[in-house]
Design a protein around this motif. Structure first.
Motif, PDB file in Angstrom:
ATOM      1  N   GLY A 182       0.621  -1.291   0.018  1.00 13.27           N
ATOM      2  CA  GLY A 182       0.051   0.024  -0.167  1.00 13.27           C
ATOM      3  C   GLY A 182       0.882   1.285   0.048  1.00 13.27           C
ATOM      4  O   GLY A 182       2.257   1.000   0.123  1.00 13.27           O
ATOM      5  N   PRO A 183       0.112   2.566  -0.069  1.00  9.40           N
ATOM      6  CA  PRO A 183       0.827   3.604  -0.031  1.00  9.40           C
ATOM      7  C   PRO A 183       1.907   3.822   1.191  1.00  9.40           C
ATOM      8  O   PRO A 183       3.005   4.574   0.828  1.00  9.40           O
ATOM      9  N   ASP A 184       1.727   3.314   2.023  1.00 12.98           N
ATOM     10  CA  ASP A 184       2.830   3.419   3.267  1.00 12.98           C
ATOM     11  C   ASP A 184       4.082   3.006   2.949  1.00 12.98           C
ATOM     12  O   ASP A 184       5.048   3.452   3.323  1.00 12.98           O
ATOM     13  N   ALA A 185       4.134   2.017   1.887  1.00 13.81           N
ATOM     14  CA  ALA A 185       5.392   1.326   1.586  1.00 13.81           C
ATOM     15  C   ALA A 185       6.111   2.198   0.505  1.00 13.81           C
ATOM     16  O   ALA A 185       7.443   2.057   0.101  1.00 13.81           O
ATOM     17  N   TRP A 186       5.576   3.336  -0.001  1.00 11.97           N
ATOM     18  CA  TRP A 186       6.227   4.139  -0.925  1.00 11.97           C
ATOM     19  C   TRP A 186       6.781   5.142  -0.287  1.00 11.97           C
ATOM     20  O   TRP A 186       7.494   6.143  -1.106  1.00 11.97           O
ATOM     21  N   GLU A 187       6.342   5.746   1.025  1.00 12.84           N
ATOM     22  CA  GLU A 187       6.904   6.741   1.635  1.00 12.84           C
ATOM     23  C   GLU A 187       8.484   6.874   1.794  1.00 12.84           C
ATOM     24  O   GLU A 187       8.921   5.638   1.973  1.00 12.84           O
ATOM     25  N   ASP A 188       9.346   7.951   1.926  1.00  6.20           N
ATOM     26  CA  ASP A 188      10.690   7.801   1.894  1.00  6.20           C
ATOM     27  C   ASP A 188      11.075   6.971   2.980  1.00  6.20           C
ATOM     28  O   ASP A 188      11.993   5.836   2.815  1.00  6.20           O
ATOM     29  N   GLU A 189      10.647   6.853   4.246  1.00  4.95           N
ATOM     30  CA  GLU A 189      11.604   6.150   5.408  1.00  4.95           C
ATOM     31  C   GLU A 189      10.975   4.721   5.205  1.00  4.95           C
ATOM     32  O   GLU A 189      11.875   3.729   5.246  1.00  4.95           O
ATOM     33  N   PHE A 231      14.991  -5.152   2.799  1.00  5.34           N
ATOM     34  CA  PHE A 231      14.600  -6.531   2.812  1.00  5.34           C
ATOM     35  C   PHE A 231      13.973  -7.078   1.634  1.00  5.34           C
ATOM     36  O   PHE A 231      13.286  -8.100   1.580  1.00  5.34           O
ATOM     37  N   PHE A 232      14.453  -6.402   0.501  1.00  4.40           N
ATOM     38  CA  PHE A 232      13.905  -6.764  -0.921  1.00  4.40           C
ATOM     39  C   PHE A 232      14.455  -8.204  -0.895  1.00  4.40           C
ATOM     40  O   PHE A 232      14.004  -8.978  -1.708  1.00  4.40           O
ATOM     41  N   GLY A 233      15.578  -8.697  -0.339  1.00  3.16           N
ATOM     42  CA  GLY A 233      16.108  -9.985  -0.802  1.00  3.16           C
ATOM     43  C   GLY A 233      15.164 -11.027  -0.154  1.00  3.16           C
ATOM     44  O   GLY A 233      15.300 -12.326  -0.312  1.00  3.16           O
ATOM     45  N   GLN A 234      14.320 -10.647   0.833  1.00  2.00           N
ATOM     46  CA  GLN A 234      13.497 -11.511   1.468  1.00  2.00           C
ATOM     47  C   GLN A 234      12.011 -11.395   0.982  1.00  2.00           C
ATOM     48  O   GLN A 234      11.013 -12.317   1.507  1.00  2.00           O
ATOM     49  N   THR A 235      11.917 -10.652  -0.077  1.00  4.84           N
ATOM     50  CA  THR A 235      10.526 -10.339  -0.605  1.00  4.84           C
ATOM     51  C   THR A 235      10.367 -10.723  -1.785  1.00  4.84           C
ATOM     52  O   THR A 235      11.261 -10.935  -2.897  1.00  4.84           O
ATOM     53  N   GLU A 236       8.973 -11.280  -2.231  1.00  4.19           N
ATOM     54  CA  GLU A 236       8.642 -11.902  -3.568  1.00  4.19           C
ATOM     55  C   GLU A 236       9.015 -10.882  -4.813  1.00  4.19           C
ATOM     56  O   GLU A 236       8.627  -9.659  -4.398  1.00  4.19           O
ATOM     57  N   ARG A 237       9.175 -11.434  -5.910  1.00  4.33           N
ATOM     58  CA  ARG A 237       9.420 -10.502  -6.816  1.00  4.33           C
ATOM     59  C   ARG A 237       8.293  -9.617  -7.418  1.00  4.33           C
ATOM     60  O   ARG A 237       8.383  -8.404  -7.461  1.00  4.33           O
ATOM     61  N   GLU A 238       7.186 -10.228  -7.279  1.00  5.34           N
ATOM     62  CA  GLU A 238       5.988  -9.574  -7.576  1.00  5.34           C
ATOM     63  C   GLU A 238       5.427  -8.282  -6.741  1.00  5.34           C
ATOM     64  O   GLU A 238       5.108  -7.340  -7.043  1.00  5.34           O
ATOM     65  N   VAL A 239       5.567  -8.856  -5.523  1.00  6.46           N
ATOM     66  CA  VAL A 239       5.623  -7.341  -4.344  1.00  6.46           C
ATOM     67  C   VAL A 239       6.805  -6.397  -4.688  1.00  6.46           C
ATOM     68  O   VAL A 239       6.318  -5.218  -4.383  1.00  6.46           O
ATOM     69  N   ARG A 240       8.027  -6.674  -4.736  1.00  5.19           N
ATOM     70  CA  ARG A 240       8.890  -5.882  -5.146  1.00  5.19           C
ATOM     71  C   ARG A 240       8.611  -5.089  -6.234  1.00  5.19           C
ATOM     72  O   ARG A 240       8.934  -3.849  -6.288  1.00  5.19           O
ATOM     73  N   MET A 241       8.062  -5.649  -7.343  1.00  6.40           N
ATOM     74  CA  MET A 241       7.578  -4.899  -8.524  1.00  6.40           C
ATOM     75  C   MET A 241       6.537  -3.642  -8.051  1.00  6.40           C
ATOM     76  O   MET A 241       6.312  -2.562  -8.353  1.00  6.40           O
ATOM     77  N   ARG A 242       5.515  -4.328  -7.350  1.00  2.76           N
ATOM     78  CA  ARG A 242       4.360  -3.117  -6.766  1.00  2.76           C
ATOM     79  C   ARG A 242       5.230  -2.239  -6.165  1.00  2.76           C
ATOM     80  O   ARG A 242       4.830  -0.853  -6.201  1.00  2.76           O
ATOM     81  N   GLY A 263       4.877   1.679  -7.306  1.00  2.00           N
ATOM     82  CA  GLY A 263       4.202   2.622  -6.253  1.00  2.00           C
ATOM     83  C   GLY A 263       5.244   3.894  -5.836  1.00  2.00           C
ATOM     84  O   GLY A 263       4.987   5.007  -5.869  1.00  2.00           O
ATOM     85  N   ARG A 264       6.290   3.364  -5.585  1.00  2.00           N
ATOM     86  CA  ARG A 264       7.428   4.465  -5.272  1.00  2.00           C
ATOM     87  C   ARG A 264       7.779   5.374  -6.379  1.00  2.00           C
ATOM     88  O   ARG A 264       7.849   6.679  -6.200  1.00  2.00           O
ATOM     89  N   ARG A 265       7.913   4.952  -7.590  1.00  2.00           N
ATOM     90  CA  ARG A 265       8.092   5.836  -8.813  1.00  2.00           C
ATOM     91  C   ARG A 265       6.877   6.715  -9.055  1.00  2.00           C
ATOM     92  O   ARG A 265       7.071   7.713  -9.381  1.00  2.00           O
ATOM     93  N   LEU A 321      15.751  -0.064 -11.771  1.00  2.00           N
ATOM     94  CA  LEU A 321      15.475  -1.206 -10.819  1.00  2.00           C
ATOM     95  C   LEU A 321      14.254  -2.007 -11.463  1.00  2.00           C
ATOM     96  O   LEU A 321      14.384  -3.420 -11.713  1.00  2.00           O
ATOM     97  N   ILE A 322      13.330  -1.236 -11.808  1.00  2.00           N
ATOM     98  CA  ILE A 322      12.066  -1.848 -12.533  1.00  2.00           C
ATOM     99  C   ILE A 322      12.455  -2.856 -13.754  1.00  2.00           C
ATOM    100  O   ILE A 322      11.854  -3.994 -13.945  1.00  2.00           O
ATOM    101  N   GLU A 323      13.169  -2.021 -14.816  1.00  2.00           N
ATOM    102  CA  GLU A 323      13.424  -2.932 -15.969  1.00  2.00           C
ATOM    103  C   GLU A 323      14.474  -4.114 -15.477  1.00  2.00           C
ATOM    104  O   GLU A 323      14.048  -5.145 -16.242  1.00  2.00           O
ATOM    105  N   SER A 324      15.222  -4.097 -14.575  1.00  2.00           N
ATOM    106  CA  SER A 324      15.993  -5.168 -14.245  1.00  2.00           C
ATOM    107  C   SER A 324      15.135  -6.410 -13.493  1.00  2.00           C
ATOM    108  O   SER A 324      15.232  -7.674 -13.970  1.00  2.00           O
ATOM    109  N   GLU A 325      14.161  -6.103 -12.813  1.00  2.00           N
ATOM    110  CA  GLU A 325      13.245  -6.704 -12.050  1.00  2.00           C
ATOM    111  C   GLU A 325      12.502  -7.699 -13.263  1.00  2.00           C
ATOM    112  O   GLU A 325      12.032  -8.656 -13.353  1.00  2.00           O
ATOM    113  N   ARG A 326      12.224  -6.756 -14.243  1.00  2.00           N
ATOM    114  CA  ARG A 326      11.232  -7.411 -15.369  1.00  2.00           C
ATOM    115  C   ARG A 326      12.166  -8.302 -16.410  1.00  2.00           C
ATOM    116  O   ARG A 326      11.884  -9.573 -16.582  1.00  2.00           O
TER     117      ARG A 326
END
Length: 238
Positions: A101-108, A116-127, A131-133, A179-184
């Motif tokens: 959700g939007p909270d995940a896009w805020e600065d901090e 912790f992206f190394g422990q996060t599923e790829r599809e979640v990382r993409m979203r 969202g941050r972009r 990053l997004i292009e590399s994830e894709r």
């Protein structure tokens, strides 16, 4: 729970998922690995740990070395308490990792999530990345509109400060695009199966398809637009 304390709890759970630690080790990791927590003190960390213990997500254990406990006792000091993630705590952290959700896009919060992206599923990382972009593109549009309205009233130094803030946001947007292009590209590689070289130039198997920032790769420095460290002027034009 405040947003800032929620970020701290998330980071503590994530670090303890890697290995049990005592409070000093945790604070050191929060300060060095996750620089956004430099302002946190023991007076902030320990109430957070107590809350997580009371919630059943952590347990407290005595230090593992008996001689250390004996030495501390003889010196009149308490033995260090080691904090360990429980099964419920691991499940809770994995649930937090899945939030996009939007909270995940805020600065901090984004900086903590990215750590912790190394422990996060790829599809979640993409979203989260997309969202941050989107959030930064909205911020950039507002900054440009505000600068266009106030340009004539700003002195040279204030104008340069506004431009610096815009450039910082633009750099992070470019970094997120990479990053997004590399994830894709990494997702396409996995779909294509072994033997099909689908990884784009600049990606590698060791980095899970993440781009190696040109500045950081050549000089050992920090990549531009690093999350969690936005320019202080980035939102000043809003």
């Amino acid at each position: 729970m405040s947003r800032r304390s929620g970020i701290l709890e998330f980071a503590v759970l994530g670090l303890l998922r890697e290995s049990p630690m005592h409070g000093y080790e945790l604070r050191k990791r929060l300060n060095t690995s996750l620089g956004i927590f430099r302002a946190f003190s023991y007076g902030t960390l320990y109430p957070c740990l107590k809350t997580l213990v009371a919630s059943g997500w952590l347990i407290e254990e005595p230090g593992s070395a008996p001689e250390d406990a004996l030495a501390a006792s003889l010196a009149g000091r308490r033995a260090k308490i080691v904090y360990r993630l429980t099964a419920d705590g691991k499940e809770h952290f994995e649930e937090l990792l899945s939030h996009t959700g939007p909270d995940a896009w805020e600065d901090e919060h984004f900086a903590a999530r990215f750590a912790f992206f190394g422990q996060t599923e790829r599809e979640v990382r993409m979203r989260v990345l997309e969202g941050r972009r989107s959030r930064l593109e909205e911020r950039l549009e507002k900054m440009r509109a505000s600068l266009a309205r106030t340009r004539e009233r700003l002195d040279d130094y204030t104008l340069e400060l506004q431009r610096h803030g815009m450039e910082s946001v633009e750099r992070e947007v470019r970094w997120l695009n990479e990053l997004i292009e590399s994830e894709r590209a990494g997702r396409d590689q996995r779909r294509s199966g072994p033997g099909n070289p689908a990884v784009q130039e600049g990606a590698s198997e060791e980095t899970d398809g993440l781009p190696q920032p040109r500045d950081a790769a050549s000089s050992g420095g920090t990549p531009p637009g690093r999350p969690g460290q936005p320019d202080p002027s980035a939102d000043s034009a809003e």
